[in-house]
Design a protein around this motif. Structure first.
Motif: not given
Length: 381
Positions: A3-10, A36-41, A43-54
């Motif tokens: 897996i990628s390094y980003a995936e390992r961090a997650l 939390d930051d991935l969710a705001r962007s 990029q977390l998946g799981d149905g989280f929508a991006a925060d346009p102000a982030w």
């Protein structure tokens, strides 16, 4: 399957939150902050929508580049540095990052600003018990900032109160360059004073409070190794203010706990604690008492590996669990994420046995092996 390094961090962040990786409250807060930051962007998946102000996004490739770079570096100390002869050539084993190290490096370099594409984090703080490969990580990051970050005329410094002490991390980096022929392809060489990349005019030098000059610095990266030992904050302030002309400069403090709670190190620790405390507040304490001040700073990233104090009360019994016992081997991993790798359990057990019978040894064990700040005799006895 790799897996990628980003995936390992997650994965590490999720395992910490789920309790699959034993970690203390500040590491849990840092892991939750990343989620939390991935969710705001978005990029977390799981149905989280991006925060346009982030204003930030996580760049998987940028997160992986420095991790891959560091894993191409040779070991220079300990049993991992034993060379082997292959096709008549001496070769040294390359570094292998643990998941917690991948998390630190990937998060530090992966987050970027949407508007400019520049890195989000300009300052970082890593506090962990001794023998957890702090200097090795610091040397790898310094070399990356010197030769692989694409910064013309990069000025990189290892900083300490005394120049001889500043040479500790720098010397690790110099030996890496010496042992790895591929550095020649990057145009990187060295002399007695500096590691140099000729075609970009970049340099990496050790610098101390006792150095000849600290004027005219144009810092792209500075590494303060064992920041707790810098009783005079003058050099840190000089380097901190000398990054203003660089678009994505990095100031990195790496340390073990110390005794001076009036110094620049404890000040930085307190600041990072406030940033992470904001995460604890936002998530109901995450199993700990909600107390202390909060601070919002989206440009500072920190990890603190230490034993836990201040557990929240159990809603059923109304009683709070006791603070972690420094003599309990089950909690040592909270301060030693490299336990079983570069930190040997037998060595920890022997040091703990000695600490049980000596007050001075106990203070040393708790500070350097359990990464607990011990301000004075009266505060720890």
């Amino acid at each position: 399957m790799s897996i990628s390094y980003a995936e390992r961090a997650l994965r590490y962040a999720r395992q910490v939150i789920a309790g699959e990786v034993v970690a203390g409250k500040w590491v849990k807060a840092a892991a939750q902050r990343h989620l939390d930051d991935l969710a705001r962007s978005g990029q977390l998946g799981d149905g989280f929508a991006a925060d346009p102000a982030w204003p930030y996004y996580f760049d998987d490739l940028a997160a992986g580049d420095p991790c891959q770079f560091i894993e191409l570096l040779p070991h220079v100390k300990g049993e991992w540095a034993r060379p082997t002869w292959i096709d008549g050539r001496m070769q040294f084993p390359r570094m292998v990052l643990e998941d917690w190290q991948v998390f630190f490096v990937a998060v530090l370099f992966g987050w970027k600003r949407r508007e400019s594409g520049l890195r989000r984090f300009r300052r970082a703080y890593l506090e962990v018990a001794r023998k957890n490969a702090k200097s090795t990580i610091a040397a790898g990051i310094a070399l990356y900032m010197l030769g692989a970050d694409g910064e013309p005329g990069a000025e990189v410094y290892s900083a300490a109160t005394k120049k001889d002490q500043a040479k500790i991390v720098w010397e690790v980096a110099r030996q890496m360059v010496q042992r790895e022929p591929d550095f020649r392809a990057l145009g990187i060489g060295y002399n007695a004073r500096a590691i140099i990349q000729q075609h970009t005019g970049s340099k990496y030098e050790p610098i101390g409070r006792d150095s000849d000059t600290q004027d005219g610095l144009n810092v792209h990266c500075f590494v303060s190794d064992e920041l707790h030992a810098q009783r005079d904050r003058g050099l840190y302030d000089v380097l901190d203010s000398a990054t203003g002309a660089r678009q994505q400069a990095l100031g990195l403090g790496i340390t073990t706990a110390g005794y001076d709670v009036a110094g620049v190190c404890y000040e930085q620790r307190g600041y990072v604690s406030k940033i992470l405390n904001a995460v604890l507040h936002a998530h109901g304490g995450m199993g700990y008492r909600i107390e202390g001040n909060e601070q919002v700073d989206e440009t500072y990233f920190g990890l603190i590996y230490t034993l836990d104090t201040g557990y929240a009360e159990d809603p059923d019994t109304g009683e709070a669990p006791p603070d972690d016992d420094w003599a309990d081997p089950a909690v040592w991993v909270k301060a030693n994420p490299n336990l079983g790798v570069s930190v040997l359990l037998d060595d920890m057990v022997a040091a703990c046995t000695k600490a049980r019978g000596s007050t001075q040894s106990q203070k040393e064990f708790r500070t350097k092996r359990c990464n607990q700040w011990i301000a004075s005799e009266s505060s720890w006895m």
